[in-house]
Design a protein around this motif. Structure first.
Motif: not given
Length: 259
Positions: A162-164, A171-175
């Protein structure tokens, strides 16, 4: 009285008595010198051990990773096989020994030296409690990589990248997330023979990397490049075993925490 005076003061007695006293005194002096030498040696050993434990980075092979493999092991795993002539990346020229039957051959002496440095760095990261991430994007080696990471008690990402993941992890893992302290790339290329996105992302986030760089790869963005075959299952299995063992060596020397 004469005997006591001889022992306490200068030896002025003549004959056998004087010789006996001299022998006894020499024997006592030798025993004292030997005891003092042993004490000094033990003090030096303890001091060196304390220095080694307090700052192990000053010692070139504190964890003994040089004993994990021989050059023959690299040869048997076919790590010296590169890609075909004409596919050589210009930055890989210093690590090529020559060409045989249309295939490039790596200089295993240089590979062994760079692999030892990478294993030593891996052991130090594990010793200091760092997070180590195994990365591979080759479906053929997915289980091998994941099993090695599991056995070492670390993490693996052997799927599509995943690029991010690194650059926008919150933001990807919300924390709030903690990025790895070391990334081990079993291949710096993706299945499309392009540079793996994790190489650039790790460089952007100042994460040190260890990468197996084949003859068609670019080693410039890798902190610890290891020139060698990144396709052969035997080669990848050997890499995984070595890094797993280096991590376990580092963890085994961690001081026990008492709560």
């Amino acid at each position: 009285m004469e005997y006591e005076a001889a022992v306490k003061g200068p030896l002025k007695l003549k004959g056998t008595a004087n010789k006996d006293i001299q022998k006894k005194l020499k024997k006592k002096n030798k025993e004292k010198n030997a005891a003092s030498l042993k004490v000094d040696q033990l003090a030096d050993i303890k001091e060196s051990e304390l220095k080694e434990i307090s700052d192990p980075l000053k010692f070139p092979d504190y964890f003994g990773v040089r004993k994990l493999f021989r050059i023959k092991d690299l040869f048997d795993a076919r790590i010296h096989y590169g890609h075909k002539d004409g596919t050589l990346d210009p930055n890989m020229k210093p690590y090529i020994f020559g060409s045989r039957l249309g295939h490039l051959i790596f200089d295993l002496d240089k590979t062994a030296e760079m692999l030892q440095d990478a294993l030593n760095f891996t052991a130090h990261i594990a010793y200091r409690g760092g997070i180590i991430l195994f990365v591979s994007h080759c479906p053929q080696h997915t289980l091998t990589v994941e099993n090695a990471a599991k056995q070492a008690g670390e993490y693996a990402h052997a799927r599509e990248w995943d690029f991010h993941i690194f650059t926008n992890s919150e933001k990807v893992y919300n924390g709030v997330t903690r990025l790895p302290d070391l990334v081990i790339l079993l291949s710096t290329l993706n299945p499309q023979m392009q540079e793996h996105t994790a190489v650039k992302d790790a460089a952007k986030m100042c994460i040190p990397t260890i990468g197996i760089v084949d003859s068609n790869s670019n080693p410039n963005l890798i902190t610890y490049p290891i020139p060698g075959n990144d396709d052969s299952p035997a080669a990848v299995q050997l890499y995984c075993n070595l890094f797993r063992d280096a991590i376990l060596l580092g963890k085994s020397k961690k001081p026990v925490e008492v709560y």
